[in-house]
Design an enzyme around this catalytic site. Structure first.
Site, PDB file in Angstrom:
ATOM      1  N   ILE A  14       0.829  -1.215   0.000  1.00 37.92           N
ATOM      2  CA  ILE A  14       0.000   0.000   0.000  1.00 37.92           C
ATOM      3  C   ILE A  14       0.863   1.264   0.000  1.00 37.92           C
ATOM      4  O   ILE A  14       0.548   2.244  -0.656  1.00 37.92           O
ATOM      5  CB  ILE A  14      -0.936   0.018   1.235  1.00 37.92           C
ATOM      6  CG1 ILE A  14      -1.831  -1.213   1.264  1.00 37.92           C
ATOM      7  CG2 ILE A  14      -1.748   1.297   1.297  1.00 37.92           C
ATOM      8  CD1 ILE A  14      -2.758  -1.340   0.085  1.00 37.92           C
ATOM      9  N   PHE A  15       1.968   1.238   0.761  1.00 39.06           N
ATOM     10  CA  PHE A  15       2.793   2.422   0.937  1.00 39.06           C
ATOM     11  C   PHE A  15       4.205   2.000   1.308  1.00 39.06           C
ATOM     12  O   PHE A  15       4.393   1.106   2.133  1.00 39.06           O
ATOM     13  CB  PHE A  15       2.210   3.297   2.060  1.00 39.06           C
ATOM     14  CG  PHE A  15       3.072   4.459   2.453  1.00 39.06           C
ATOM     15  CD1 PHE A  15       3.110   5.618   1.683  1.00 39.06           C
ATOM     16  CD2 PHE A  15       3.850   4.407   3.597  1.00 39.06           C
ATOM     17  CE1 PHE A  15       3.912   6.694   2.041  1.00 39.06           C
ATOM     18  CE2 PHE A  15       4.645   5.473   3.968  1.00 39.06           C
ATOM     19  CZ  PHE A  15       4.687   6.624   3.182  1.00 39.06           C
ATOM     20  N   ARG A  37      -5.458  -8.634   6.746  1.00 40.29           N
ATOM     21  CA  ARG A  37      -4.617  -8.097   7.820  1.00 40.29           C
ATOM     22  C   ARG A  37      -3.861  -6.893   7.279  1.00 40.29           C
ATOM     23  O   ARG A  37      -3.145  -6.993   6.284  1.00 40.29           O
ATOM     24  CB  ARG A  37      -3.619  -9.140   8.325  1.00 40.29           C
ATOM     25  CG  ARG A  37      -4.250 -10.387   8.914  1.00 40.29           C
ATOM     26  CD  ARG A  37      -4.900 -10.080  10.249  1.00 40.29           C
ATOM     27  NE  ARG A  37      -5.425 -11.269  10.878  1.00 40.29           N
ATOM     28  CZ  ARG A  37      -6.710 -11.489  11.103  1.00 40.29           C
ATOM     29  NH1 ARG A  37      -7.608 -10.582  10.748  1.00 40.29           N
ATOM     30  NH2 ARG A  37      -7.114 -12.595  11.694  1.00 40.29           N
ATOM     31  N   ARG A  64       6.076  14.687  19.390  1.00 43.49           N
ATOM     32  CA  ARG A  64       5.677  13.497  18.646  1.00 43.49           C
ATOM     33  C   ARG A  64       4.439  13.832  17.833  1.00 43.49           C
ATOM     34  O   ARG A  64       3.336  13.953  18.377  1.00 43.49           O
ATOM     35  CB  ARG A  64       5.421  12.324  19.595  1.00 43.49           C
ATOM     36  CG  ARG A  64       6.682  11.820  20.278  1.00 43.49           C
ATOM     37  CD  ARG A  64       7.695  11.387  19.261  1.00 43.49           C
ATOM     38  NE  ARG A  64       8.745  10.555  19.837  1.00 43.49           N
ATOM     39  CZ  ARG A  64       9.718  10.020  19.140  1.00 43.49           C
ATOM     40  NH1 ARG A  64       9.795  10.255  17.841  1.00 43.49           N
ATOM     41  NH2 ARG A  64      10.619   9.273  19.725  1.00 43.49           N
ATOM     42  N   GLU A  92      22.796   6.315  18.220  1.00 42.98           N
ATOM     43  CA  GLU A  92      21.674   7.078  18.772  1.00 42.98           C
ATOM     44  C   GLU A  92      22.040   7.735  20.102  1.00 42.98           C
ATOM     45  O   GLU A  92      21.649   8.873  20.367  1.00 42.98           O
ATOM     46  CB  GLU A  92      20.447   6.179  18.930  1.00 42.98           C
ATOM     47  CG  GLU A  92      19.817   5.791  17.618  1.00 42.98           C
ATOM     48  CD  GLU A  92      19.245   6.960  16.819  1.00 42.98           C
ATOM     49  OE1 GLU A  92      18.864   7.987  17.420  1.00 42.98           O
ATOM     50  OE2 GLU A  92      19.176   6.843  15.587  1.00 42.98           O
ATOM     51  N   GLU A 140      18.304  15.860  10.656  1.00 39.95           N
ATOM     52  CA  GLU A 140      17.929  17.242  10.351  1.00 39.95           C
ATOM     53  C   GLU A 140      16.496  17.584  10.732  1.00 39.95           C
ATOM     54  O   GLU A 140      16.163  18.753  10.931  1.00 39.95           O
ATOM     55  CB  GLU A 140      18.164  17.559   8.880  1.00 39.95           C
ATOM     56  CG  GLU A 140      17.307  16.757   7.923  1.00 39.95           C
ATOM     57  CD  GLU A 140      17.600  17.077   6.464  1.00 39.95           C
ATOM     58  OE1 GLU A 140      16.683  16.920   5.650  1.00 39.95           O
ATOM     59  OE2 GLU A 140      18.726  17.500   6.152  1.00 39.95           O
ATOM     60  N   GLU A 142      15.049  16.374  13.525  1.00 37.82           N
ATOM     61  CA  GLU A 142      14.922  15.932  14.920  1.00 37.82           C
ATOM     62  C   GLU A 142      15.363  17.055  15.864  1.00 37.82           C
ATOM     63  O   GLU A 142      16.435  17.637  15.694  1.00 37.82           O
ATOM     64  CB  GLU A 142      15.808  14.690  15.113  1.00 37.82           C
ATOM     65  CG  GLU A 142      15.577  13.931  16.367  1.00 37.82           C
ATOM     66  CD  GLU A 142      16.353  12.616  16.381  1.00 37.82           C
ATOM     67  OE1 GLU A 142      15.871  11.691  17.048  1.00 37.82           O
ATOM     68  OE2 GLU A 142      17.418  12.500  15.757  1.00 37.82           O
TER      69      GLU A 142
END
Length: 181
Positions: A14-15, A37, A64, A92, A140, A142
């Site tokens: 779908i994407f 599903r 968020r 991270e 960039e 964040e």
């Protein structure tokens, strides 16, 4: 348990995005009936509990968009293709906090939303932080603010839902069960 297994008979993409892919699977149910599903495919992520010398946890405060609010979370990020969780977590940690470590402890992994997504998070802990002189920059798109909190302070933020995500609440519970105060 094979008697619960659903056999995929068709998959429709779908994407395909930067963070997730979405597909719809036609499945044959254990009772012989058909169903669909909707599945979110995610490459996986890491999260880390960075503990300072004075026994505080470093958190990141960030907006968020799916929630339309700011949350306080432990540092975390998406696995890059071909990257091991041990490498991702160090990247991270440095990008989000400006610290690194040579004492990384793997705690566990868990699925975030197994009803519709395959995302898995690998959770780590360190209490041996070293400041990086020139840390890797944040992505960039964040923007984060660092916070250092005790377990008690974090619990108060859970009560006000400023800490309101599963990985961070799991991390705090893990530390409490270990006896951290």
């Amino acid at each position: 348990m094979k008697h619960f297994e659903e056999k995929t008979t068709n998959t429709q993409s779908i994407f395909n995005g930067k963070v997730i892919d979405v597909q719809v699977d036609d499945v044959l149910l254990p009772n012989g009936k058909n169903s669909k599903r909707e599945i979110v495919k995610h490459p996986g992520a890491v999260a880390i509990i960075p503990i300072t010398q004075d026994n505080k946890i470093i958190f990141v405060k960030q907006y968020r968009k799916p929630l339309e609010k700011t949350l306080i979370e432990i540092p975390a990020g998406k696995l890059e293709e071909g990257e091991s969780p041990d490498i991702t977590v160090l990247r991270e940690l440095e990008e989000e906090t400006g610290y690194t470590t040579n004492q990384l402890q793997y705690i566990t992994s868990f699925y975030t939303s197994p009803g519709f997504a395959n995302e898995i998070i690998y959770l780590y802990e360190t209490n041996s932080l070293e400041k990086v002189l020139e840390p890797k920059p944040l992505d960039e798109d964040e923007f984060v603010e660092l916070m250092e909190l005790s377990i008690g302070e974090a619990e108060k933020l859970i009560a006000t839902q400023e800490i309101h995500d599963a990985k961070t609440m799991y991390a705090i519970l893990y530390l409490k069960n270990k006896g951290m105060r």
